[in-house]
Design a protein around this motif. Structure first.
Motif, PDB file in Angstrom:
ATOM      1  N   SER A 111      56.129 110.504 -96.869  1.00  0.00           N
ATOM      2  CA  SER A 111      54.966 111.143 -97.464  1.00  0.00           C
ATOM      3  C   SER A 111      53.895 110.116 -97.813  1.00  0.00           C
ATOM      4  O   SER A 111      54.188 108.957 -98.128  1.00  0.00           O
ATOM      5  N   GLU A 112      52.636 110.558 -97.760  1.00  0.00           N
ATOM      6  CA  GLU A 112      51.526 109.671 -98.093  1.00  0.00           C
ATOM      7  C   GLU A 112      51.668 109.133 -99.515  1.00  0.00           C
ATOM      8  O   GLU A 112      51.403 107.952 -99.772  1.00  0.00           O
ATOM      9  N   GLU A 113      52.075 109.978-100.425  1.00  0.00           N
ATOM     10  CA  GLU A 113      52.242 109.553-101.814  1.00  0.00           C
ATOM     11  C   GLU A 113      53.227 108.388-101.926  1.00  0.00           C
ATOM     12  O   GLU A 113      52.966 107.393-102.603  1.00  0.00           O
ATOM     13  N   GLU A 114      54.353 108.508-101.222  1.00  0.00           N
ATOM     14  CA  GLU A 114      55.365 107.460-101.272  1.00  0.00           C
ATOM     15  C   GLU A 114      54.886 106.188-100.587  1.00  0.00           C
ATOM     16  O   GLU A 114      55.117 105.076-101.068  1.00  0.00           O
ATOM     17  N   ARG A 115      54.186 106.349 -99.460  1.00  0.00           N
ATOM     18  CA  ARG A 115      53.691 105.165 -98.744  1.00  0.00           C
ATOM     19  C   ARG A 115      52.662 104.409 -99.573  1.00  0.00           C
ATOM     20  O   ARG A 115      52.707 103.173 -99.668  1.00  0.00           O
ATOM     21  N   LEU A 116      51.725 105.143-100.179  1.00  0.00           N
ATOM     22  CA  LEU A 116      50.697 104.482-100.970  1.00  0.00           C
ATOM     23  C   LEU A 116      51.267 103.854-102.236  1.00  0.00           C
ATOM     24  O   LEU A 116      50.793 102.795-102.679  1.00  0.00           O
ATOM     25  N   GLY A 119      52.566 100.624-101.211  1.00  0.00           N
ATOM     26  CA  GLY A 119      51.470  99.684-101.025  1.00  0.00           C
ATOM     27  C   GLY A 119      50.971  99.132-102.350  1.00  0.00           C
ATOM     28  O   GLY A 119      50.694  97.926-102.463  1.00  0.00           O
ATOM     29  N   ARG A 120      50.858  99.996-103.352  1.00  0.00           N
ATOM     30  CA  ARG A 120      50.416  99.523-104.667  1.00  0.00           C
ATOM     31  C   ARG A 120      51.428  98.544-105.250  1.00  0.00           C
ATOM     32  O   ARG A 120      51.050  97.540-105.873  1.00  0.00           O
ATOM     33  N   GLN A 121      52.709  98.821-105.025  1.00  0.00           N
ATOM     34  CA  GLN A 121      53.736  97.900-105.525  1.00  0.00           C
ATOM     35  C   GLN A 121      53.636  96.556-104.827  1.00  0.00           C
ATOM     36  O   GLN A 121      53.758  95.502-105.459  1.00  0.00           O
ATOM     37  N   PHE A 122      53.360  96.568-103.525  1.00  0.00           N
ATOM     38  CA  PHE A 122      53.244  95.311-102.782  1.00  0.00           C
ATOM     39  C   PHE A 122      52.080  94.478-103.301  1.00  0.00           C
ATOM     40  O   PHE A 122      52.173  93.245-103.364  1.00  0.00           O
ATOM     41  N   MET A 123      50.997  95.134-103.677  1.00  0.00           N
ATOM     42  CA  MET A 123      49.802  94.423-104.141  1.00  0.00           C
ATOM     43  C   MET A 123      49.813  94.164-105.640  1.00  0.00           C
ATOM     44  O   MET A 123      48.866  93.582-106.171  1.00  0.00           O
ATOM     45  N   LEU A 128      53.238  89.898-106.525  1.00  0.00           N
ATOM     46  CA  LEU A 128      52.588  88.637-106.168  1.00  0.00           C
ATOM     47  C   LEU A 128      53.304  87.465-106.831  1.00  0.00           C
ATOM     48  O   LEU A 128      53.442  86.394-106.223  1.00  0.00           O
ATOM     49  N   ALA A 129      53.781  87.681-108.040  1.00  0.00           N
ATOM     50  CA  ALA A 129      54.547  86.625-108.710  1.00  0.00           C
ATOM     51  C   ALA A 129      55.825  86.328-107.943  1.00  0.00           C
ATOM     52  O   ALA A 129      56.226  85.163-107.773  1.00  0.00           O
TER      53      ALA A 129
END
Length: 227
Positions: A111-116, A119-123, A128-129
């Motif tokens: 689902s788009e919700e899960e994919r996005l 993505g937010r978690q990756f960024m 990043l730490a």
């Protein structure tokens, strides 16, 4: 060649095989129309047989403690697909197109919700730490001695005028090492091509102008949000 599967990968084998079967389902029409193959059931069996071989060849790079383990588990199966299609005289660029479109279709089953959210978690600052920490670890002699087939990379902070949020320079690539060891260097760029859709479907823009597979000194990944 090692003839057994590392226990870490064995524990994930069922999920990896299921992902391969989904990919073959999604690729079926393209295998007929673009690769001009008719015995799709035979191709499926050949790919799954080759995947069994690939599983024994997968390098262990630290399991759950290494973020790169997930990259191997998600993408190494495309080596099996490429090998089989190459054996059937499918041109390497066509193999790459089929694999990239198949992978994008597979990613979009989420689902788009899960994919996005991924993505937010990756960024996120927390990730990043982690990336900074694992980049430093990847360069240590102790890590490279323990996991010689792993990736080696640097975290890149944006400078004045840069239009990316952060970058990663891969100075050594686990897939490049794998391909060199097993005679897959000609199909290696197909793996590189999967990265753009992997990030775009999660709302992330990847910019990359060079790769180790293409003969550069490093792969220059640069990340920013699509919106």
């Amino acid at each position: 060649m090692t003839e057994t599967i590392h226990p870490f990968y064995e524990a994930h084998r069922g999920a990896m095989e299921a992902a391969m079967r989904i990919r073959l389902d999604l690729a079926e029409a393209m295998l007929r129309e673009r690769a001009h193959l008719s015995d799709i059931d035979g191709i499926r069996q050949e790919v799954m047989d080759e995947f069994d071989i690939v599983l024994t060849q997968m390098p262990y790079v630290g399991g759950a403690d290494s973020r790169m383990s997930d990259f191997f588990m998600r993408l190494i199966g495309f080596m099996a697909i490429s090998r089989v299609l190459r054996q059937h005289a499918v041109p390497v660029p066509v193999i790459g197109e089929i694999e990239r479109e198949t992978y994008k279709a597979q990613l979009l089953t989420v689902s788009e919700e899960e994919r996005l959210a991924a993505g937010r978690q990756f960024m996120s600052p927390e990730n990043l730490a982690l990336l900074r920490e694992q980049a430093v670890l990847s360069s240590t002699s102790s890590h490279q001695d323990a996991f010689p087939e792993d990736f080696v990379y640097d975290f890149v902070e944006p400078g004045p005028g840069d239009n990316f949020e952060f970058g990663i320079n891969y100075r050594a690539c686990g897939f490049c090492k794998f391909a060199a060891r097993h005679g897959d260097k000609d199909i290696l760029p197909n793996i590189c091509g999967l990265d753009f859709d992997a990030y775009a479907t999660r709302g992330i823009r990847l910019e990359r102008t060079q790769t180790l597979a293409g003969g550069a000194s490093h792969c220059n990944f640069r990340f920013s949000r699509l919106s």
